[in-house]
Design a protein around this motif. Sequence first.
Motif, PDB file in Angstrom:
ATOM      1  N   ALA A 149      14.993 -15.619  21.947  1.00  0.00           N
ATOM      2  CA  ALA A 149      16.169 -16.267  21.361  1.00  0.00           C
ATOM      3  C   ALA A 149      15.830 -16.814  19.976  1.00  0.00           C
ATOM      4  N   THR A 150      16.779 -16.716  19.049  1.00  0.00           N
ATOM      5  CA  THR A 150      16.557 -17.134  17.662  1.00  0.00           C
ATOM      6  C   THR A 150      16.149 -18.602  17.566  1.00  0.00           C
ATOM      7  N   ASP A 151      16.790 -19.452  18.377  1.00  0.00           N
ATOM      8  CA  ASP A 151      16.485 -20.884  18.300  1.00  0.00           C
ATOM      9  C   ASP A 151      15.169 -21.240  19.004  1.00  0.00           C
ATOM     10  N   LYS A 152      14.572 -20.279  19.674  1.00  0.00           N
ATOM     11  CA  LYS A 152      13.296 -20.529  20.343  1.00  0.00           C
ATOM     12  C   LYS A 152      12.135 -19.837  19.616  1.00  0.00           C
ATOM     13  N   ALA A 153      12.454 -18.825  18.811  1.00  0.00           N
ATOM     14  CA  ALA A 153      11.436 -18.038  18.117  1.00  0.00           C
ATOM     15  C   ALA A 153      10.774 -18.844  17.009  1.00  0.00           C
ATOM     16  N   LYS A 154       9.508 -18.515  16.743  1.00  0.00           N
ATOM     17  CA  LYS A 154       8.771 -19.156  15.650  1.00  0.00           C
ATOM     18  C   LYS A 154       8.873 -18.238  14.443  1.00  0.00           C
ATOM     19  N   LYS A 155       9.366 -18.809  13.332  1.00  0.00           N
ATOM     20  CA  LYS A 155       9.620 -18.023  12.129  1.00  0.00           C
ATOM     21  C   LYS A 155       8.509 -18.245  11.108  1.00  0.00           C
ATOM     22  N   TYR A 156       7.979 -17.155  10.585  1.00  0.00           N
ATOM     23  CA  TYR A 156       6.919 -17.254   9.587  1.00  0.00           C
ATOM     24  C   TYR A 156       7.206 -16.294   8.445  1.00  0.00           C
ATOM     25  N   THR A 157       6.802 -16.685   7.251  1.00  0.00           N
ATOM     26  CA  THR A 157       6.916 -15.825   6.092  1.00  0.00           C
ATOM     27  C   THR A 157       5.543 -15.216   5.827  1.00  0.00           C
ATOM     28  N   VAL A 158       5.509 -13.900   5.768  1.00  0.00           N
ATOM     29  CA  VAL A 158       4.245 -13.190   5.560  1.00  0.00           C
ATOM     30  C   VAL A 158       4.322 -12.456   4.233  1.00  0.00           C
ATOM     31  N   PHE A 159       3.286 -12.622   3.416  1.00  0.00           N
ATOM     32  CA  PHE A 159       3.219 -11.921   2.144  1.00  0.00           C
ATOM     33  C   PHE A 159       2.258 -10.750   2.275  1.00  0.00           C
ATOM     34  N   SER A 160       2.718  -9.593   1.846  1.00  0.00           N
ATOM     35  CA  SER A 160       1.840  -8.428   1.898  1.00  0.00           C
ATOM     36  C   SER A 160       1.858  -7.724   0.547  1.00  0.00           C
ATOM     37  N   SER A 161       0.750  -7.088   0.236  1.00  0.00           N
ATOM     38  CA  SER A 161       0.627  -6.366  -1.023  1.00  0.00           C
ATOM     39  C   SER A 161       0.349  -4.899  -0.731  1.00  0.00           C
ATOM     40  N   ALA A 162       0.900  -4.024  -1.580  1.00  0.00           N
ATOM     41  CA  ALA A 162       0.687  -2.589  -1.401  1.00  0.00           C
ATOM     42  C   ALA A 162      -0.725  -2.200  -1.844  1.00  0.00           C
ATOM     43  N   VAL A 163      -1.340  -3.073  -2.674  1.00  0.00           N
ATOM     44  CA  VAL A 163      -2.679  -2.797  -3.211  1.00  0.00           C
ATOM     45  C   VAL A 163      -3.721  -3.350  -2.238  1.00  0.00           C
ATOM     46  N   ASP A 164      -4.829  -2.627  -2.098  1.00  0.00           N
ATOM     47  CA  ASP A 164      -5.941  -3.068  -1.249  1.00  0.00           C
ATOM     48  C   ASP A 164      -6.475  -4.413  -1.762  1.00  0.00           C
ATOM     49  N   TYR A 165      -6.837  -5.314  -0.838  1.00  0.00           N
ATOM     50  CA  TYR A 165      -7.157  -6.687  -1.253  1.00  0.00           C
ATOM     51  C   TYR A 165      -8.387  -6.784  -2.174  1.00  0.00           C
ATOM     52  N   ARG A 166      -9.374  -5.862  -2.008  1.00  0.00           N
ATOM     53  CA  ARG A 166     -10.565  -5.888  -2.882  1.00  0.00           C
ATOM     54  C   ARG A 166     -10.206  -5.470  -4.300  1.00  0.00           C
ATOM     55  N   LEU A 167      -9.346  -4.450  -4.366  1.00  0.00           N
ATOM     56  CA  LEU A 167      -8.869  -3.968  -5.670  1.00  0.00           C
ATOM     57  C   LEU A 167      -7.972  -5.017  -6.314  1.00  0.00           C
ATOM     58  N   ALA A 168      -7.132  -5.652  -5.499  1.00  0.00           N
ATOM     59  CA  ALA A 168      -6.219  -6.674  -5.985  1.00  0.00           C
ATOM     60  C   ALA A 168      -6.979  -7.859  -6.576  1.00  0.00           C
ATOM     61  N   LYS A 169      -8.075  -8.232  -5.921  1.00  0.00           N
ATOM     62  CA  LYS A 169      -8.906  -9.349  -6.381  1.00  0.00           C
ATOM     63  C   LYS A 169      -9.499  -9.041  -7.750  1.00  0.00           C
ATOM     64  N   GLU A 170      -9.924  -7.774  -7.902  1.00  0.00           N
ATOM     65  CA  GLU A 170     -10.514  -7.326  -9.165  1.00  0.00           C
ATOM     66  C   GLU A 170      -9.476  -7.334 -10.284  1.00  0.00           C
ATOM     67  N   LEU A 171      -8.315  -6.804  -9.971  1.00  0.00           N
ATOM     68  CA  LEU A 171      -7.229  -6.735 -10.951  1.00  0.00           C
ATOM     69  C   LEU A 171      -6.758  -8.130 -11.353  1.00  0.00           C
ATOM     70  N   ARG A 172      -6.724  -9.046 -10.389  1.00  0.00           N
ATOM     71  CA  ARG A 172      -6.280 -10.414 -10.653  1.00  0.00           C
ATOM     72  C   ARG A 172      -7.253 -11.131 -11.593  1.00  0.00           C
ATOM     73  N   SER A 173      -8.556 -10.829 -11.418  1.00  0.00           N
ATOM     74  CA  SER A 173      -9.559 -11.458 -12.274  1.00  0.00           C
ATOM     75  C   SER A 173      -9.445 -10.973 -13.718  1.00  0.00           C
ATOM     76  N   GLU A 174      -8.848  -9.780 -13.866  1.00  0.00           N
ATOM     77  CA  GLU A 174      -8.630  -9.241 -15.214  1.00  0.00           C
ATOM     78  C   GLU A 174      -7.282  -9.666 -15.781  1.00  0.00           C
ATOM     79  N   GLY A 175      -6.550 -10.453 -15.020  1.00  0.00           N
ATOM     80  CA  GLY A 175      -5.299 -11.016 -15.515  1.00  0.00           C
ATOM     81  C   GLY A 175      -4.060 -10.200 -15.210  1.00  0.00           C
ATOM     82  N   ALA A 176      -4.159  -9.257 -14.302  1.00  0.00           N
ATOM     83  CA  ALA A 176      -3.003  -8.438 -13.951  1.00  0.00           C
ATOM     84  C   ALA A 176      -2.142  -9.151 -12.914  1.00  0.00           C
TER      85      ALA A 176
END
Length: 90
Positions: free
Chosen positions: A31-58
């Motif tokens: 039931a909607t009023d009983k369910a636990k609601k969470y927001t999940v963030f996902s990225s299409a880029v692999d997390y190791r690659l994403a970390k590298e790109l983020r360090s370069e300011g992307a």
Amino acid sequence: MPKKRKSGGRSGGKRGRASAKTCASCGGTVATDKAKKYTVFSSAVDYRLAKELRSEGAHIPRQQKIVYYCVSCAIHKGRTNIRAKKERHD
Ligand SMILES: [Zn+2]
């Protein structure tokens, strides 16, 4: 029979039937009023690659997804903790 919780583990007050949601973990109906609601963030880029790109300011866009868990799955996944009666009422 005594009730464990005044709300019966639900939110939203006196409503009667609530619409159903599907649990993202077990696929069960909850039931909607009983369910636990969470927001999940996902990225299409692999997390190791994403970390590298983020360090370069992307800027890497991430997608927001709302997931619902039933109570037992939320506890199993560590999203919700079992609290003592005294703790719940505070
Ligand atoms: Zn579940």
